[in-house]
Motif scaffolding. Structure first.
Motif, PDB file in Angstrom:
ATOM      1  N   UNK A   1       8.546  77.850  45.483  1.00 58.07           N
ATOM      2  CA  UNK A   1       7.703  77.680  44.295  1.00 58.07           C
ATOM      3  C   UNK A   1       6.879  78.933  43.972  1.00 58.07           C
ATOM      4  N   UNK A   2       6.467  79.670  44.998  1.00 56.65           N
ATOM      5  CA  UNK A   2       5.702  80.899  44.775  1.00 56.65           C
ATOM      6  C   UNK A   2       6.636  81.996  44.276  1.00 56.65           C
TER       7      UNK A   2
ATOM      8  N   UNK B   1       5.798  93.660  31.622  1.00 54.39           N
ATOM      9  CA  UNK B   1       4.668  94.451  32.128  1.00 54.39           C
ATOM     10  C   UNK B   1       3.307  93.753  32.024  1.00 54.39           C
ATOM     11  N   UNK B   2       2.922  93.183  30.887  1.00 56.25           N
ATOM     12  CA  UNK B   2       1.583  92.571  30.829  1.00 56.25           C
ATOM     13  C   UNK B   2       1.432  91.307  31.682  1.00 56.25           C
ATOM     14  N   UNK B   3       2.529  90.733  32.122  1.00 55.25           N
ATOM     15  CA  UNK B   3       2.471  89.509  32.923  1.00 55.25           C
ATOM     16  C   UNK B   3       2.317  89.782  34.421  1.00 55.25           C
ATOM     17  N   UNK B   4       2.534  91.038  34.842  1.00 58.33           N
ATOM     18  CA  UNK B   4       2.542  91.346  36.274  1.00 58.33           C
ATOM     19  C   UNK B   4       1.188  91.200  36.968  1.00 58.33           C
ATOM     20  N   UNK B   5       0.070  91.644  36.379  1.00 61.09           N
ATOM     21  CA  UNK B   5      -1.205  91.478  37.105  1.00 61.09           C
ATOM     22  C   UNK B   5      -1.521  90.022  37.451  1.00 61.09           C
ATOM     23  N   UNK B   6      -1.289  89.118  36.516  1.00 59.16           N
ATOM     24  CA  UNK B   6      -1.542  87.705  36.800  1.00 59.16           C
ATOM     25  C   UNK B   6      -0.560  87.158  37.832  1.00 59.16           C
ATOM     26  N   UNK B   7       0.684  87.630  37.787  1.00 58.65           N
ATOM     27  CA  UNK B   7       1.677  87.210  38.772  1.00 58.65           C
ATOM     28  C   UNK B   7       1.223  87.593  40.179  1.00 58.65           C
ATOM     29  N   UNK B   8       0.793  88.832  40.342  1.00 58.23           N
ATOM     30  CA  UNK B   8       0.378  89.298  41.662  1.00 58.23           C
ATOM     31  C   UNK B   8      -0.806  88.508  42.187  1.00 58.23           C
ATOM     32  N   UNK B   9      -1.784  88.249  41.336  1.00 62.35           N
ATOM     33  CA  UNK B   9      -2.951  87.468  41.759  1.00 62.35           C
ATOM     34  C   UNK B   9      -2.544  86.056  42.169  1.00 62.35           C
ATOM     35  N   UNK B  10      -1.698  85.430  41.356  1.00 64.10           N
ATOM     36  CA  UNK B  10      -1.311  84.054  41.637  1.00 64.10           C
ATOM     37  C   UNK B  10      -0.460  83.954  42.910  1.00 64.10           C
TER      38      UNK B  10
END
Length: 154
Positions: free
Chosen positions: A49-50, A110-119
């Motif tokens: 799931x992650x 690209x703009x979705x990556x920071x939130x992906x890493x945090x989550x």
């Protein structure tokens, strides 16, 4: 933060450090893989799931193609993928798909990556049970080929 995702340096309690990449049988998924956080994320089915969050950053038309590529990728390519790096085999498979240039594909992601890493980091930290080796062998400090060999499952 306690991690440097693109560099592969992640320090989360319950996971081994990257420099001990010897592979052993996992207590959760019963497969053989390394036990640093990013290798577990890339290979442990208990953390699927992650991992699935990484596929959601791709353009909707390409998510199935990226999943198919991931299913055929080797261990190192999978680990690079979860680090948000782009293995050559992935970029080659995405060239000119559905008439989308690679630059447009990457600009969407690209703009979705920071939130992906945090989550992903939060979910790895908050997992209910950490994947652990079934029987931990000797630590291989020099990364030589002396790790214990695990016979195939019967």
């Amino acid at each position: 933060l306690s991690f440097s995702w693109p560099n592969g340096l992640v320090n989360i309690p319950g996971y081994e450090f990257f420099n001990t990449m010897d592979e052993r049988r996992c207590s959760l998924c019963n497969s053989i893989h390394a036990f640093d956080a990013l290798s577990c994320l890339a290979q442990c089915t208990h953390l699927t799931p992650v991992l699935d969050l990484a596929f959601q950053t791709w353009h909707p038309q390409l998510q199935d193609k990226v999943k198919n590529w991931y299913g055929q990728a080797d261990r190192d390519e999978k680990r690079k993928f979860v680090r948000t790096l782009l293995p050559f085999s992935l970029t080659n498979s995405l060239q000119g798909v559905d008439g989308l240039p690679l630059s447009d594909i990457l600009n969407h992601r690209r703009p979705l990556l920071p939130d992906l890493l945090k989550e992903q980091h939060q979910k790895l930290w908050a997992r209910p049970v950490s994947p652990n080796p079934v029987g931990k062998g000797p630590v291989n400090y020099y990364n030589t080929d002396t790790a214990p060999r695990i016979p195939p499952a019967k």
